[in-house]
Design a protein around this motif. Structure first.
Motif, PDB file in Angstrom:
ATOM      1  N   SER A 295       0.835  -1.197   0.000  1.00  0.00           N
ATOM      2  CA  SER A 295       0.000   0.000   0.000  1.00  0.00           C
ATOM      3  C   SER A 295       0.874   1.252   0.000  1.00  0.00           C
ATOM      4  N   GLN A 296       0.273   2.361  -0.400  1.00  0.00           N
ATOM      5  CA  GLN A 296       0.970   3.647  -0.452  1.00  0.00           C
ATOM      6  C   GLN A 296       0.264   4.593   0.531  1.00  0.00           C
ATOM      7  N   PRO A 297       0.729   4.653   1.766  1.00  0.00           N
ATOM      8  CA  PRO A 297       0.000   5.380   2.813  1.00  0.00           C
ATOM      9  C   PRO A 297      -0.244   6.853   2.491  1.00  0.00           C
ATOM     10  N   HIS A 298       0.693   7.509   1.826  1.00  0.00           N
ATOM     11  CA  HIS A 298       0.498   8.927   1.515  1.00  0.00           C
ATOM     12  C   HIS A 298      -0.629   9.117   0.503  1.00  0.00           C
ATOM     13  N   GLU A 299      -0.802   8.151  -0.384  1.00  0.00           N
ATOM     14  CA  GLU A 299      -1.862   8.250  -1.389  1.00  0.00           C
ATOM     15  C   GLU A 299      -3.196   7.757  -0.826  1.00  0.00           C
ATOM     16  N   LEU A 300      -3.157   6.784   0.062  1.00  0.00           N
ATOM     17  CA  LEU A 300      -4.394   6.277   0.671  1.00  0.00           C
ATOM     18  C   LEU A 300      -5.059   7.319   1.563  1.00  0.00           C
ATOM     19  N   ALA A 301      -4.297   8.302   2.008  1.00  0.00           N
ATOM     20  CA  ALA A 301      -4.856   9.354   2.854  1.00  0.00           C
ATOM     21  C   ALA A 301      -5.681  10.352   2.053  1.00  0.00           C
ATOM     22  N   ARG A 302      -5.591  10.281   0.729  1.00  0.00           N
ATOM     23  CA  ARG A 302      -6.311  11.227  -0.121  1.00  0.00           C
ATOM     24  C   ARG A 302      -7.755  10.786  -0.332  1.00  0.00           C
ATOM     25  N   THR A 303      -8.624  11.740  -0.718  1.00  0.00           N
ATOM     26  CA  THR A 303     -10.023  11.392  -0.966  1.00  0.00           C
ATOM     27  C   THR A 303     -10.198  10.674  -2.301  1.00  0.00           C
ATOM     28  N   ARG A 304      -9.190  10.715  -3.150  1.00  0.00           N
ATOM     29  CA  ARG A 304      -9.185   9.951  -4.410  1.00  0.00           C
ATOM     30  C   ARG A 304      -8.041   8.944  -4.334  1.00  0.00           C
ATOM     31  N   SER A 305      -8.117   8.077  -3.342  1.00  0.00           N
ATOM     32  CA  SER A 305      -6.983   7.221  -2.984  1.00  0.00           C
ATOM     33  C   SER A 305      -6.575   6.254  -4.087  1.00  0.00           C
ATOM     34  N   PHE A 306      -7.541   5.669  -4.805  1.00  0.00           N
ATOM     35  CA  PHE A 306      -7.178   4.720  -5.857  1.00  0.00           C
ATOM     36  C   PHE A 306      -6.492   5.449  -7.012  1.00  0.00           C
ATOM     37  N   PHE A 307      -7.063   6.573  -7.416  1.00  0.00           N
ATOM     38  CA  PHE A 307      -6.450   7.334  -8.511  1.00  0.00           C
ATOM     39  C   PHE A 307      -5.031   7.743  -8.157  1.00  0.00           C
ATOM     40  N   TYR A 308      -4.830   8.315  -6.958  1.00  0.00           N
ATOM     41  CA  TYR A 308      -3.492   8.811  -6.630  1.00  0.00           C
ATOM     42  C   TYR A 308      -2.490   7.680  -6.432  1.00  0.00           C
ATOM     43  N   SER A 309      -2.959   6.519  -6.013  1.00  0.00           N
ATOM     44  CA  SER A 309      -2.057   5.361  -5.921  1.00  0.00           C
ATOM     45  C   SER A 309      -1.561   4.954  -7.305  1.00  0.00           C
ATOM     46  N   THR A 310      -2.457   4.967  -8.292  1.00  0.00           N
ATOM     47  CA  THR A 310      -2.040   4.626  -9.657  1.00  0.00           C
ATOM     48  C   THR A 310      -1.220   5.754 -10.262  1.00  0.00           C
ATOM     49  N   PHE A 311      -1.556   6.987  -9.921  1.00  0.00           N
ATOM     50  CA  PHE A 311      -0.843   8.158 -10.441  1.00  0.00           C
ATOM     51  C   PHE A 311       0.619   8.136  -9.998  1.00  0.00           C
ATOM     52  N   GLU A 355     -13.307  -5.974  -6.538  1.00  0.00           N
ATOM     53  CA  GLU A 355     -13.443  -6.214  -5.106  1.00  0.00           C
ATOM     54  C   GLU A 355     -13.557  -4.893  -4.341  1.00  0.00           C
ATOM     55  N   GLU A 356     -13.977  -4.981  -3.093  1.00  0.00           N
ATOM     56  CA  GLU A 356     -14.190  -3.784  -2.275  1.00  0.00           C
ATOM     57  C   GLU A 356     -12.884  -3.043  -2.031  1.00  0.00           C
ATOM     58  N   TRP A 357     -12.936  -1.733  -2.140  1.00  0.00           N
ATOM     59  CA  TRP A 357     -11.802  -0.858  -1.835  1.00  0.00           C
ATOM     60  C   TRP A 357     -12.149  -0.131  -0.533  1.00  0.00           C
ATOM     61  N   LYS A 358     -11.364  -0.325   0.494  1.00  0.00           N
ATOM     62  CA  LYS A 358     -11.724   0.112   1.835  1.00  0.00           C
ATOM     63  C   LYS A 358     -11.330   1.556   2.142  1.00  0.00           C
ATOM     64  N   TYR A 359     -10.849   2.260   1.144  1.00  0.00           N
ATOM     65  CA  TYR A 359     -10.344   3.609   1.389  1.00  0.00           C
ATOM     66  C   TYR A 359     -11.192   4.637   0.645  1.00  0.00           C
ATOM     67  N   LYS A 360     -11.030   5.893   1.003  1.00  0.00           N
ATOM     68  CA  LYS A 360     -11.799   6.949   0.355  1.00  0.00           C
ATOM     69  C   LYS A 360     -11.487   6.997  -1.141  1.00  0.00           C
ATOM     70  N   THR A 361     -12.519   7.092  -1.941  1.00  0.00           N
ATOM     71  CA  THR A 361     -12.317   7.210  -3.386  1.00  0.00           C
ATOM     72  C   THR A 361     -13.601   7.713  -4.022  1.00  0.00           C
ATOM     73  N   LYS A 362     -13.478   8.244  -5.210  1.00  0.00           N
ATOM     74  CA  LYS A 362     -14.656   8.692  -5.958  1.00  0.00           C
ATOM     75  C   LYS A 362     -14.998   7.687  -7.048  1.00  0.00           C
ATOM     76  N   GLY A 363     -14.680   6.440  -6.807  1.00  0.00           N
ATOM     77  CA  GLY A 363     -14.935   5.394  -7.787  1.00  0.00           C
ATOM     78  C   GLY A 363     -13.637   4.753  -8.233  1.00  0.00           C
ATOM     79  N   ILE A 364     -13.747   3.539  -8.727  1.00  0.00           N
ATOM     80  CA  ILE A 364     -12.587   2.785  -9.201  1.00  0.00           C
ATOM     81  C   ILE A 364     -12.639   2.722 -10.723  1.00  0.00           C
ATOM     82  N   GLU A 365     -11.638   3.250 -11.366  1.00  0.00           N
ATOM     83  CA  GLU A 365     -11.546   3.177 -12.814  1.00  0.00           C
ATOM     84  C   GLU A 365     -10.341   2.301 -13.181  1.00  0.00           C
TER      85      GLU A 365
END
Length: 432
Positions: A295-311, A355-365
């Motif tokens: 996991s990437q803790p700095h990106e998971l703290a964001r409200t768009r956690s999935f996007f920023y993890s991929t970014f 699968e379920e994403w347990k962190y804040k996000t505006k959707g999974i793309e």
């Protein structure tokens, strides 16, 4: 007249000549690209010139040319068009406003603005500032230069040259080579290191375009020299200015994109010592970028956690492509704590598979992850699951089919540039 016998070639001599010719061909087709691979570009061009290129690739090529044709008539952006004036008073200085900042409702004048992470303020995305113009310029340069490389159609090169001269060279319209006022916040006079993120589009799209343009009569050696002077000044600002040095200390995707810019420019400008040091700094960043589970803790703290993890992974894998050019592989590197790209990707894959994403996000793309997956699949020794890779790609957006009742003819339209480039360069990954 005496006739001399031609000596027979030994098997070893024939082999030597074959190797020399092969090396010459490779040298002829290899260009000092930043993100592109010279041999892959040559192969792509040959494929499109063949009698039967893969259908999905040909459809993507047609859409690329259609997009490039439309760009020929589009206006040429410059930093001089903004209506807001930078604190310096010089419109040649790039200016943008941080997208997640809003007027403070508790203050009569709204100043200073306050941060609402993940919520874009439309007022920051207008042409009053430069961010949109930079994005438009970068996109046009990438599309037009690639269309020129593949088609040889000179108007594409001419338009690309005009775009670059306007943004970087012309004394009347050029951008000064720094980002002091990028992602500024109204009411706060401090220069912000996070603004360096805006500059990522310049090495990502512009450097490769210059190599492509070098084959055109619409681009002169003096143009390359002027561009190199701009890049050298920007590189020095990134690595030597106080703000640039602060940019290097960022511990999330901002830091990764900072290092992408420095590495790309160091490679382009032949700054070998800085290039090697940058690669080592990126590897060292694994210790604070990734947890043991990937996991990437700095990106998971964001409200768009999935996007920023991929970014963030997009930046690191783009750096990895560059490292390959100097035989420094990132793909299978593991830090002392065991962090690796493979673990980071595997952490994100279940969400991309539904699968379920347990962190804040505006959707999974899933498409956000696809370019990272393909780069890893093509370069790493320890592969991810091929079945899961293809499942994720199949769940990502597909080309949109449309049929006409008149002739029952089916056409395809790629929803965005990411899909189009995937079909163009990697058609084997796409089913339709």
């Amino acid at each position: 007249m005496s006739v001399q016998k031609v000596p027979k070639f030994s098997q070893s001599l024939c082999l030597t000549l074959i190797l020399i010719l092969s090396h010459s061909l490779a040298a002829a087709t290899e260009t000092k690209f930043i993100q592109y691979d010279g041999f892959a570009m040559h192969q792509l061009k040959q494929s499109l010139q063949s009698k039967e290129p893969p259908k999905i690739r040909f459809l993507a090529y047609q859409q690329l040319l259609t997009a490039a044709d439309k760009m020929l008539d589009q206006p040429v952006p410059s930093v001089m068009e903004k209506t807001f004036i930078p604190p310096s008073g010089d419109k040649h200085d790039y200016l943008s406003i941080s997208r997640y900042w809003w007027p403070d409702p508790a203050k009569k004048d709204g100043l200073p603005w306050i941060r609402k992470d993940g919520i874009t303020n439309p007022a920051t995305q207008t042409n009053d500032v430069d961010r949109n113009k930079l994005g438009i310029m970068g996109n046009m340069v990438q599309v037009l230069s690639l269309a020129y490389y593949l088609s040889g159609h000179e108007p594409y090169a001419e338009k690309t040259a005009t775009l670059l001269r306007t943004w970087f060279i012309s004394p009347e319209t050029k951008m000064n080579p720094h980002l002091r006022f990028a992602q500024s916040v109204p009411g706060n006079s401090a220069e912000r290191r996070s603004g360096i993120l805006d500059g990522r589009l310049i090495p990502k799209y512009v450097l490769d375009a210059i190599h492509i343009l070098s084959k055109s009569n619409h681009w002169k050696n003096s143009d390359t020299q002027n561009m190199n002077a701009w890049f050298d000044a920007y590189f020095k600002w990134l690595t030597q200015s106080q703000l640039g040095k602060q940019g290097a200390k960022q511990t999330n995707n901002h830091g990764s994109w900072y290092y992408f810019q420095v590495a790309s420019l160091a490679y382009y400008l032949d700054e070998q010592e800085v290039l090697t040091d940058t690669f080592e700094r990126v590897k060292a960043s694994y210790e604070y970028q990734f947890d043991a589970n990937g996991s990437q803790p700095h990106e998971l703290a964001r409200t768009r956690s999935f996007f920023y993890s991929t970014f963030n992974l997009e930046a690191i894998t783009d750096i990895a492509l560059l490292a390959d050019k100097v035989n420094q592989s990132f793909w299978d590197y593991r830090s002392k704590s065991g962090a690796s790209l493979k673990l980071a990707i595997e952490f994100l894959m279940p969400a991309a598979l539904g699968e379920e994403w347990k962190y804040k996000t505006k959707g999974i793309e899933p498409m956000f992850l696809v370019p990272v997956l393909i780069k890893f699949d093509q370069n790493a020794k320890h592969k991810i699951s091929a079945a899961e890779l293809h499942r994720i790609i199949s769940q990502a957006k597909r080309p949109q089919k449309s049929s006409t009742k008149k002739d029952n003819h089916t056409t395809f339209k790629f929803a965005n540039k990411t899909e189009l480039l995937l079909a163009l360069f990697e058609p084997e990954y796409i089913s339709y």
